[in-house]
Structures are given as structure tokens and as C-alpha cells.
Scaffold this active site. Sequence first.
Site, short mmCIF file in Angstrom:
data_model
loop_
_atom_site.label_atom_id
_atom_site.label_comp_id
_atom_site.label_asym_id
_atom_site.label_seq_id
_atom_site.Cartn_x
_atom_site.Cartn_y
_atom_site.Cartn_z
N GLY A 154 97.65 -40.52 68.13
CA GLY A 154 95.67 -40.05 69.24
C GLY A 154 95.71 -39.72 66.57
NE ARG A 177 101.90 -39.28 79.07
CZ ARG A 177 101.67 -37.69 79.59
NH1 ARG A 177 101.12 -37.50 80.36
NH2 ARG A 177 100.97 -36.72 78.90
CB ALA A 236 104.36 -34.11 65.70
NE ARG A 237 103.81 -26.35 67.22
CZ ARG A 237 102.25 -26.66 66.74
NH1 ARG A 237 102.77 -27.81 65.47
NH2 ARG A 237 101.55 -26.55 66.30
CD GLU A 266 108.31 -24.70 62.04
OE1 GLU A 266 107.85 -23.84 62.07
OE2 GLU A 266 107.85 -26.04 62.25
CG HIS A 285 104.93 -26.22 60.28
ND1 HIS A 285 104.93 -25.59 61.50
CD2 HIS A 285 104.13 -26.05 60.67
CE1 HIS A 285 104.25 -25.95 62.61
NE2 HIS A 285 102.67 -26.41 61.38
N GLY A 287 101.73 -29.24 56.70
CA GLY A 287 100.90 -29.87 57.37
C GLY A 287 99.29 -30.13 56.64
C1 8YV Z 1 99.87 -24.60 61.02
C2 8YV Z 1 99.35 -26.53 63.21
O1 8YV Z 1 100.75 -24.71 60.36
O2 8YV Z 1 97.86 -27.02 64.57
C3 8YV Z 1 98.94 -26.38 64.64
O3 8YV Z 1 99.21 -27.40 65.70
O4 8YV Z 1 100.55 -27.11 63.33
C4 8YV Z 1 99.32 -26.14 61.95
O5 8YV Z 1 97.83 -26.06 61.54
C5 8YV Z 1 99.67 -23.68 62.00
O6 8YV Z 1 99.58 -24.07 63.66
C6 8YV Z 1 98.21 -22.70 61.34
O7 8YV Z 1 98.43 -21.19 62.22
#
Ligand code: 8YV
Length: 328
Positions: A154, A177, A236-237, A266, A285, A287
Site C-alpha cells: 500500500g 490480494r 506494521a503490527r 508491546e 514502535h 514508526g
Molecule cells: C502510532 C501506528 O504509533 O498509525 C498507526 O497505526 O501504529 C502509529 O502511528 C500510534 O498508533 C499513534 O497513536
Amino acid sequence: MNVYITRVIPDEGVQLLKNAGHTLNVWEEKRNLTRDELIEKCKDQDALVVAGFNQVDETFLTAASHLKVIALHSVGFDNIDVATATRLRIPVGNTPGVLSGATADTAFLLMLATSRRAFYMHKTIAAGKWGFFEPTADLGIQLNGKTLGIFGLGSIGLEMARRCKAAYGMNVIYHNRGNNHGAEKELDAKKVSFEELLQQSDVLSVHTALSTETRGRFNREAFGQMKPSAIFINTARGPIHDEAALLEALQEKKIWGAGLDVTDPEPMSPGNPLLDLPTVCILPHIGSATVETRNAMARLAAQNIIAGLKGERLPFPVNPEIYEAQEL
Ligand code: 8YV
């Protein structure tokens, strides 16, 4: 109107909401609100900004069905029961696009750091182990001309692929996909099966959402099919990879290294053996954690709240189907 915010967010978003005339109530403690506490806090609120990993599940949504809008301060929405929100006709918004560059930078950073064992080397100096130079020790892996495999091409995956192509002329393959025709044209990216992605990637970088389909996808069997020289990257996750299987794959040299910005759970425990491996680099985390990106995320979250409280379509909806249903 009243807006509840589950963590302190950048001032740009706060100011937008205040200028729109809303009253903000912010949870400032450095711990996650429990679901019951969040229900209590939302009782007299009109909107909610979820800025962190609060579980917005069926129980919460049913108890807080009076909310006119929920805005996530994130692009990921795996912590939200979107189907229930849709059934209760609560619009949910997220922050797409604005964090793609920062997250891809983190994936690129982890790829390069892992390929040169950077975090481990840093630790050895602090431990007083910068000793005798050996021409055959501490060797990394060169990235030029190698194959980058993207799982989930993506907008974040595309940014990662662009960086890898520009910096190292990497050959790009991906598994999705559907086809990403833009990336095929721009980067000569080739869509492959999941097995081919595992078998051909020198660097395999995960950029997909967490779903029932992707949870645990990188398991023992998957790592077993990868090259012994491969580097696995996940920004990602955490639950997309099985952490015990990853550790085993690294220890048994089924793959060469791993760079993670996301873990499961986490925070990662400080005693996790992954932290001691020379070819592993782990970040907590971060990113999207740049000033520019977090400001942009706060702005988008505020824009979603402002539109939702006016009864307008959210600019960045996660469940646009609620509008389609209304139009029928
Ligand atoms: C943040 C994230 O760490 O946007 C996402 O999905 O994982 C990250 O940008 C977090 O969720 C910010 O609230």
C-alpha cells in the site's frame, strides 16, 4: 461540544479543535485507561479521539453509542470493532497517508541497521568489547541489487520500495490480494505468491494491516521457507509475526536477521532474548514518531472530529459504508 482525548496529542490538533469551539478533556496520566474508565469518561462526551492502543470493542461501543464520531490518532484501526461502530452508526476516522514516509524511513533504517548489525555493535562498545580488529569478524550483508519483498504494498510499502530502489537498485517483488499497477509501472515491481515472496526475498518487509488473515502469518513454516541470508522487517503490527517462531528461526539460522518496530506484546519485555541477538534491531514502535508526522496526524484527527460533530462526512473515514447506507 465535548471531545475526550485518550492521550496528549500535538498542539496543532488541539488548536484546531479549540478554534472550532469544542471543549477538550484529555487523559494525561501515563497509563492506559481501562475500558470501564473510558466508558465512564465518555458518558458526557460528544466525540472521542483514540490516541494510543485503547480497545474500542463491542462492550465499549454499546455503552458509548451516543458518541457522534470517533477519530483515531493512527492509520491502523485493528483496535476498533469497526463492524459494531458501523452497526451503531458511529463514524470512525483515521490518519492515512501522512505517516507513510516516516514509517518507511523506519523500515529502511531497520533494514540497513540490521544488515550491518548496528544496534548490537553499539552495545558492544558500551560493554567495553571494542577490542582486537579481525578482518573476518562483525561482517554484515550488502544490500545492492538484492531482492526486496513487500508483504502488503500500500502507501507505506510503496515508500519503502521507492527508497530501496533509489538507494540500492533493489529488485521489488510483492504479495497483495490485488495488483498495485502504479508500483508495477514505477518500480517494475512484480506480484508473486506468498511462497514466492518467502523464497525469493533477501529483505522481506511487512506493511499490511493486522487482520484475521494476517495474524500469525509469519510463523515457523513461513520462516522455514525463507533464505538463510534473509532479513525480516516488521513496522506494521507485532502479531503479524509469531515471536517465538522468529526467535527460533534466528537461533537455528533459518533466516539471517530481523528488524522490528513492532512486537507482541508491546512493550517488549527487557529480558526478551531477541534483544541479545547480534543481527536483530528493535525499536519501540516509533514508526510515525517525527514532529512533522505527528503534527499531521493530530490535524487529520481534529478534521475528522470537526466534520463528525457537524454531522458531515469525515474526510478520512474508516467505515464510509455508513454514508452509503444513509443515502439508500
Ligand atoms: C502510532 C501506528 O504509533 O498509525 C498507526 O497505526 O501504529 C502509529 O502511528 C500510534 O498508533 C499513534 O497513536
